[in-house]
Design a protein around this motif. Sequence first.
Motif, PDB file in Angstrom:
ATOM      1  N   GLU A  92      -1.282  -1.943  -5.745  1.00 16.40           N
ATOM      2  CA  GLU A  92      -1.181  -2.518  -4.400  1.00 16.40           C
ATOM      3  C   GLU A  92      -1.521  -4.016  -4.431  1.00 16.40           C
ATOM      4  N   GLY A  93      -2.592  -4.342  -5.137  1.00 15.17           N
ATOM      5  CA  GLY A  93      -2.969  -5.754  -5.252  1.00 15.17           C
ATOM      6  C   GLY A  93      -1.889  -6.552  -5.947  1.00 15.17           C
ATOM      7  N   ALA A 152       0.832  -1.211   0.000  1.00 18.98           N
ATOM      8  CA  ALA A 152       0.000   0.000   0.000  1.00 18.98           C
ATOM      9  C   ALA A 152       0.861   1.252   0.000  1.00 18.98           C
ATOM     10  N   GLU A 171      -9.981  -3.946 -12.028  1.00 23.63           N
ATOM     11  CA  GLU A 171      -9.924  -3.478 -10.632  1.00 23.63           C
ATOM     12  C   GLU A 171      -9.579  -1.994 -10.581  1.00 23.63           C
ATOM     13  N   LEU A 181       1.018   3.934  -3.103  1.00 20.33           N
ATOM     14  CA  LEU A 181       0.653   5.345  -2.881  1.00 20.33           C
ATOM     15  C   LEU A 181       1.774   6.275  -3.318  1.00 20.33           C
ATOM     16  N   GLN A 210      -7.921  -8.454 -15.469  1.00 20.83           N
ATOM     17  CA  GLN A 210      -8.504  -8.376 -14.124  1.00 20.83           C
ATOM     18  C   GLN A 210      -7.968  -7.147 -13.376  1.00 20.83           C
ATOM     19  N   TYR A 211      -6.673  -6.934 -13.480  1.00 23.13           N
ATOM     20  CA  TYR A 211      -6.092  -5.756 -12.823  1.00 23.13           C
ATOM     21  C   TYR A 211      -6.665  -4.459 -13.407  1.00 23.13           C
ATOM     22  N   ALA A 221     -12.083   0.815  -9.062  1.00 21.74           N
ATOM     23  CA  ALA A 221     -11.591   1.651  -7.962  1.00 21.74           C
ATOM     24  C   ALA A 221     -11.564   3.123  -8.371  1.00 21.74           C
ATOM     25  N   ILE A 251      -4.535   1.379  -6.288  1.00 19.03           N
ATOM     26  CA  ILE A 251      -5.160   0.210  -5.655  1.00 19.03           C
ATOM     27  C   ILE A 251      -4.815  -1.060  -6.441  1.00 19.03           C
ATOM     28  N   ALA A 252      -4.865  -0.971  -7.760  1.00 18.64           N
ATOM     29  CA  ALA A 252      -4.513  -2.147  -8.578  1.00 18.64           C
ATOM     30  C   ALA A 252      -3.044  -2.510  -8.387  1.00 18.64           C
ATOM     31  N   LEU A 307       0.943  -7.412  -3.744  1.00 23.05           N
ATOM     32  CA  LEU A 307       0.566  -8.360  -2.696  1.00 23.05           C
ATOM     33  C   LEU A 307       0.458  -9.795  -3.225  1.00 23.05           C
ATOM     34  N   ALA A 310      -5.763   7.142  -7.945  1.00 20.31           N
ATOM     35  CA  ALA A 310      -6.059   6.358  -6.731  1.00 20.31           C
ATOM     36  C   ALA A 310      -6.444   4.934  -7.133  1.00 20.31           C
TER      37      ALA A 310
END
Lengths: 584, 443
Positions: free
Chosen positions: A204-205, A126, A184, A130, A180-181, A188, A201-202, A208, A197
């Motif tokens: 960040e996923g 995250a 997302e 950011l 898929q990303y 978002a 978020i994508a 992860l 933003a």
Amino acid sequence: MRLFQTNKIHFASRATNSVSKFAIAIATAAVLVSCSDTTAPTAPSKTSAAAVSPATDTAETDGSPLRLRLVTAEQLHNTLAYIFGPNISPPVAFAPVTRTDGLLGVGRSFAGVTPSQLELYQKTAATAALEVVNESNRHFLVPCTPKSEEASDDACASTFLASVGRLVYRRPLEADRLAQYVGEARDASARLKDFYAGLGIALEGMLLSPRVMMVSERSEPDPANPGKERLDAYSLASRLSFFLWNAAPDDLLLKAAASGELHTQKGLARTVDRMLASDRIASGVRAFFDDMLMLEDFNNLSKDAQIYPQFTGVAVVDAREQTLRMVVDQLVTKNKDYRDIFTTRETFLSPSLAALYRLPSTPGWVAYEFPEGSPRMGILTQAAFLAAHSHPGRSSPTLRGKALREILLCQPVPRPPANVDFSALENPDPNIRTQRERVSFHLKNPVCAGCHKVTDPMGLALENFDAAGQYRETEKGAKIDASGSMDGKDFTDIRQLALVLHDHPAVTQCLARRVYSYGTGSPSNIVPRTEMAALYKQFEAGGYRLRPLLRTITLSKAFSTVREEQAPTKTAAASVSPAAASVQ
Amino acid sequence: MTITRRRALRGMLGGSAVTLALPLLDCFLNTNGTALADGRKMPVRFGSWFWGLGIDAPIFVPKKAGIGYDLPPEIASWKNISQHVNLFTGMNAFRDGDPNLCHYTGWVINATGQSPAAGGDKPGRTLDHTISNQIGRTTRFQNLTVCCTGDARSTVSYENANSPTPPDASPLNFYTRLFGPAFQDPNAPEFKPNPRLMVRKSVLSGVIDEVKGLEKEIGATDKQRLDQYMTGLRQLEKQFDQQLTKPEPIPACVLPKEISDDPAPGAEVDLMAVRHKMMTDLLVMAAACDQTRVFTMNYSSAQANTVRAGFEKPHHTTTHEEPVGPNGYQEQCSWFATRAMEAWAYHVEAFSKVKEGDGTLLDNSLIYAFTDHGFARVHALDNMAGMIAGRAGGKIKTGLHLKMEGATTARLGYTVQRLMGIDIKGWGSRSNATDKELGEIMA
């Protein structure tokens, strides 16, 4: 065919005759695994794939197993810095792993992933995401401009995510996953009414993903060896890159994987040579030696401030850095013989270390050479080794000797027996002033002597340095005697011990074993002894230079050929040392 | 105007951001304060507390057994807590034919009931994880582990052989993890879900799918590791869910004072005491605020290398090199052990100071303390001591000293698991196998 045979690759031979000089060293290794019959050698975990087959005299298998390795915090940090620039540097500290076969790098092939680790991954992902999309960075790091900053933009999101995804996944993103990303990011962005933003978020996923936070190797049939498997090209690229650069592959390396170049002898050699010539090799070498020398102990090292006021928090950090700088300077920058790190008088000093060493201080890090005849000679006389293997309030010949055996010679020292009679160490005689007199008890007691005779003499050679690494001639008023004997070689002080170590065959063999294990993520005892002996010879032929050793290993079949994981056996358990699987 | 629970809740649910003028209200509890107002029982928490290097029996073991035991010098600091603590002495950790792995065998038997066959024979799941699987699945953190050594390698908690639970070693980081921006204050007057969390959560489902895909490509051993990865992702999902849901008020939950700096690094006893106090205070509120129901405190590590300022030998070295004095114990070692027991006293008392319902947080907790040896000087696995503090929600009596007459330490582990609802008929292996609960402490 030899696993470590590399076709048409020759190094200048600087062979020495050290092997014959040190037949006694082999006998010493035998002593080490049996110096106490009261403690069973450590077995690998019952459920772990760390339970490996023993080294064997026959080449019954070849190659190394596929691994699923955790990415280290530093590897992630380096990867993000190479992709996005050094400003993208989320604070990263992942959980410690269990040291296996002397290396955290092997332990990461078997370490579990706890929920608290996932929390750290999520926070790291995250924070990094950011930073990438914040207002200061987005215009440099996102290679396209959305139609509107308040809405989604599939085309721009796809461009960014495909490009970054290939680098962090270390292979092209599959079309479905990319879609898929992008979806997302679209959702978002729409919800947050902010393109960047949503993109963050994508990202960040993505960061992860287990395919990012773990290195998952894949195999494919090896056309040159029917019935055998080899690493697929992208897995080979990752193995090379994390090994040599301590980071994910760059664009060129992924291109070499995509084109098939990595699966040709010439192409692989060309790639390896490029990597060895890159500045990034310094990061890889630092990471390896930080691991092998167990320098992570410095994350928690401290000394009694009343006894050693000069050993400040800054000195702790600098002591670790000094050793790594010296190693990189000697082995990478100056391309010197590995054995020289035991004898060199060249080093680097910071103000805190200058104070510790009682030398004039200059700002920042400076290169420094101790004068000829100085007791400061080689890695053993640096504060990092001396302080890490001492007690907080006093030196320890036993800890230092044990570290020398286990870390630098790959000779595990068994745990002490539980029923030791310590009575001789009690009611200390006030006439006993030096550590030599104190630990002489170890050698008089047969229960202790078996192991202490292979640790204490080397440790006593370092007694001219206190627990903080400061030089001293005397201890409690008594002159220090640093003489001794190691594996049949006498020495009078640390300078002579350094020379003994320089010529000790176990020193170079240990490094070769550790480097192989680190590169493949597998304990070295999966390699047949005959093959390991071939690697030692090639290391010798390369003048004990690190780059040729890295080249030999990375171009070898042992590095890129895949073999099945062997089931644990009783002998395998017995082949793992007590120190080999300690929690770190 | 009388504020009823219904009126208050209606106000809260009336909008996405609601401000309540009043703090926590007794109306959220039932009439006698032993349960939450919606009928749910007060949760029972389980804690482990570990210290290294055992005890000095001559000045540790009370002469009197049963209720109202005396407090010899090494546990004199318990004067405010002894009524909350059951003390067990004279226990054995049986290794049968296995080697005595110094500073290892003892605590592994305490935590798993099994004697390790060798140093690399890592524990399987330690009992804190067994219990957290039973009682910890609904909280934000299923299990919290901390240490006071500053070293994130100090742990006696294992999820499985390859997964030692890494303790939080920094009070500052632990505070941020617990009570930083992600903390959902149950008593906050305002609740405003973060829209970013909703999208963040939706991205997690894609990652979970990816784990499933990767599982098809790997062997059985690595599959277990990926299962853990999946569990971690599910835990993250749950944490996001909880942040998106207005929590029920919790009377005992009071946001602790913000921590802005860590204590200096070092293994010096006074520094460890500072870290222990900070970590304990955070654990107390983590439990009171129902952020977790299972926690482990590593006061020192096994083979504790705790140091005393100006004294050249760390605790472990001292155990072997200090002569046994005329009174049958090692004075300097006892100094270290006494400091450990002072920390234990602080820990227990801190839980007892939080009012919860008509009792205290300690009444609704059970804290199990164990160590690695009896007399550490000789690496003894006999004459070991252990403690159980708290009343486990009224299930047990406290304030007893039980002389265990050589019984296995596993009886403590078995009993605490039974008290936490683990449906097992026995625990431990070989000589440590037991199916005997500590009936003497049952309420």
